[in-house]
Design a protein around this motif. Structure first.
Motif, PDB file in Angstrom:
ATOM      1  N   ILE A 198       1.036  -1.402  -0.039  1.00  0.00           N
ATOM      2  CA  ILE A 198       0.235  -0.112  -0.031  1.00  0.00           C
ATOM      3  C   ILE A 198       0.986   1.177  -0.043  1.00  0.00           C
ATOM      4  O   ILE A 198       1.784   1.530   0.977  1.00  0.00           O
ATOM      5  CB  ILE A 198      -1.151  -0.039   1.126  1.00  0.00           C
ATOM      6  CG1 ILE A 198      -1.771  -1.220   1.076  1.00  0.00           C
ATOM      7  CG2 ILE A 198      -1.898   1.125   1.273  1.00  0.00           C
ATOM      8  CD1 ILE A 198      -2.551  -1.362   2.337  1.00  0.00           C
ATOM      9  N   PRO A 255       1.743   5.087   0.498  1.00  0.00           N
ATOM     10  CA  PRO A 255       1.161   6.066   1.628  1.00  0.00           C
ATOM     11  C   PRO A 255       0.343   7.307   0.691  1.00  0.00           C
ATOM     12  O   PRO A 255       0.796   7.463  -0.672  1.00  0.00           O
ATOM     13  CB  PRO A 255       2.620   6.780   1.930  1.00  0.00           C
ATOM     14  CG  PRO A 255       3.527   5.839   1.975  1.00  0.00           C
ATOM     15  CD  PRO A 255       3.152   4.960   0.592  1.00  0.00           C
ATOM     16  N   GLY A 276       1.712   4.606   6.589  1.00  0.00           N
ATOM     17  CA  GLY A 276       2.305   3.771   5.532  1.00  0.00           C
ATOM     18  C   GLY A 276       4.025   4.158   5.185  1.00  0.00           C
ATOM     19  O   GLY A 276       4.475   3.335   4.349  1.00  0.00           O
TER      20      GLY A 276
END
Length: 121
Positions: free
Chosen positions: A8, A10, A71
């Motif tokens: 994932i 950020p 993240g």
């Protein structure tokens, strides 16, 4: 690799995550210096102050959590045991969290804000 396994990315720029976190943590006199082209270490340096050793440590802990939650993973951290000067290396951004007396003594933001291009001949 299926899309469910892709890392994932950020959603927010790291410098925004850091500045918002420092504001939320009541850090004082926060200065962000763009050091792109001045150093290969990072693109930004952020210098801020905590009111006491306890506040410096709390600001650092909150920043580490905010980076992970956004993240960016876990940053490298130096100086947490004493909390006079904590350095948080978040890759593209290096954050220095000082007690006011220590910050005044080292005055590192002044050094990095200097116009190095004026010195080149």
């Amino acid at each position: 690799m299926s899309s469910s396994q892709a890392p994932i990315a950020p959603e927010r720029p790291i410098v925004d995550v850091i500045l918002d976190c420092l504001d939320d943590a009541k850090a004082e006199e926060t200065v962000s210096v763009d050091i792109t082209g001045k150093s290969s270490l990072a693109d930004h340096m952020v210098v801020t102050s905590g009111r006491s050793q306890r506040h410096v440590g709390a600001v650092a802990d909150q920043l580490i959590t905010a980076l992970r939650d956004a993240g960016y993973g876990k940053p490298r951290v130096e100086g947490l045991p004493h909390c006079d000067w904590v350095l948080v290396d978040a890759g593209d951004v290096i954050v220095h969290i000082f007690r006011p007396e220590v910050r005044e003594f080292y005055n590192i933001e002044k050094m990095w804000q200097a116009d190095f291009a004026a010195d080149a001949h």
